[in-house]
Each structure stands twice: as structure tokens, then as C-alpha cells.
Design an enzyme around this catalytic site. Structure first.
Site, PDB file in Angstrom:
ATOM      1  N   CYS A 127      20.141  21.179   0.744  1.00 27.79           N
ATOM      2  CA  CYS A 127      20.453  22.449   0.477  1.00 27.79           C
ATOM      3  C   CYS A 127      18.769  23.306   0.478  1.00 27.79           C
ATOM      4  O   CYS A 127      18.814  24.306   0.826  1.00 27.79           O
ATOM      5  CB  CYS A 127      21.275  22.899  -0.731  1.00 27.79           C
ATOM      6  SG  CYS A 127      23.175  22.982  -0.129  1.00 27.79           S
ATOM      7  N   GLU A 143      25.574  26.265  -2.234  1.00 30.01           N
ATOM      8  CA  GLU A 143      24.547  27.064  -1.547  1.00 30.01           C
ATOM      9  C   GLU A 143      24.899  27.384   0.062  1.00 30.01           C
ATOM     10  O   GLU A 143      24.666  28.287   0.634  1.00 30.01           O
ATOM     11  CB  GLU A 143      23.157  26.275  -1.614  1.00 30.01           C
ATOM     12  CG  GLU A 143      22.900  26.251  -2.939  1.00 30.01           C
ATOM     13  CD  GLU A 143      23.174  25.048  -3.732  1.00 30.01           C
ATOM     14  OE1 GLU A 143      22.639  24.356  -4.652  1.00 30.01           O
ATOM     15  OE2 GLU A 143      24.434  24.145  -3.308  1.00 30.01           O
ATOM     16  N   CYS A 198      28.416  22.126  -0.178  1.00 31.93           N
ATOM     17  CA  CYS A 198      27.764  22.613  -1.380  1.00 31.93           C
ATOM     18  C   CYS A 198      28.007  24.334  -1.248  1.00 31.93           C
ATOM     19  O   CYS A 198      28.096  24.729  -0.494  1.00 31.93           O
ATOM     20  CB  CYS A 198      26.191  22.398  -1.204  1.00 31.93           C
ATOM     21  SG  CYS A 198      25.687  20.598  -1.188  1.00 31.93           S
TER      22      CYS A 198
END
Length: 131
Positions: free
Chosen positions: A88, A54, A52
């Protein structure tokens, strides 16, 4: 304004996302002690192996020696806010407080949602639970 710089960095990161399978590009930019770190999603043909945006931004921060996220901006596609996935949210919690601002913007940089990590991850489990 620092939020504008975060939005710009998140938009730039999204432009470099590698998403040949979903075609859903995501960028993230976080601030740690006045420094901005960004990341983008990176897909993989073996779907669980992707990462991801993040997580990429957090990795860049850690590599540079940072440990405390002050704010984050996330940009996805479409008009629905691209909120952090559950994993996340927990990654962000490791390096921030529940009061940390989380802003989601669209691909044009328009703010779609402003909230806090505490609202996204209520009753979270963080490092202080292990102290």
C-alpha cells in the site's frame, strides 16, 4: 477542518470492514482535489485474495476520475499505529508525492502518528522514474 472529515470517513469505513478471520478491521480515507474517498479491508478465506483499506480508497478515487492524493488517514484497532503495508505504501506513492501527509488514528479517532509518505517509503520508485 479537513483532517477531522478524513478521520470521520476512515472511522465510518472501518465500521464496514469485512474481517471475519483476523477480526482486525481497518478503514482508510484519502483526499483528492477536496473530495474524500474511503475504503475498508476485505478479507477472504483464501488469505492472499483479500484487499487493504488503502487499496479500496484508491480504487474509489480512480473510479471517480481522481489521480492525485493530497492526504490519507488510516484507522486500525488497538493503540499501535496501523501503518500501511509495503504494497500500500507503493500504491500510495503511485498517486502522491513523498511529502503527502499520512495520519494514523485509533478506533476512537485519536491521532497516534502523523508522518509523510516519504518517511514511510524513503527513496521510493515512482512514475517520474519512468519518465
Amino acid at each position: 477542518m479537513m483532517k477531522d472529515a478524513l478521520i470521520s470517513a476512515a472511522l465510518d469505513a472501518r465500521a464496514n470492514a469485512y474481517a471475519p478471520y483476523s477480526r482486525f478491521h481497518v478503514g482508510a480515507a484519502l483526499r483528492c482535489e477536496g473530495v474524500i474517498y474511503s475504503g475498508c479491508n476485505v478479507e477472504n478465506a483464501a488469505y492472499p485474495q483479500g484487499s487493504c483499506a488503502e487499496a479500496g480508497a484508491i480504487s474509489a478515487m480512480i473510479l471517480a476520475g481522481g489521480r492525485q492524493i493530497d492526504a490519507i488517514v488510516i484507522v486500525g484497532g488497538g493503540e499501535a499505529a496501523c501503518t500501511p503495508c509495503g504494497g500500500c505504501r507503493q500504491r500510495l506513492r503511485e498517486f502522491s508525492s513523498s511529502a503527502m501527509p499520512v495520519t494514523m488514528v485509533n478506533a476512537q479517532g485519536t491521532v497516534l502518528l502523523e508522518t509523510t509518505l516519504g518517511d514511510l517509503l524513503p527513496w521510493s520508485f515512482g512514475p517520474e522514474n519512468l519518465a
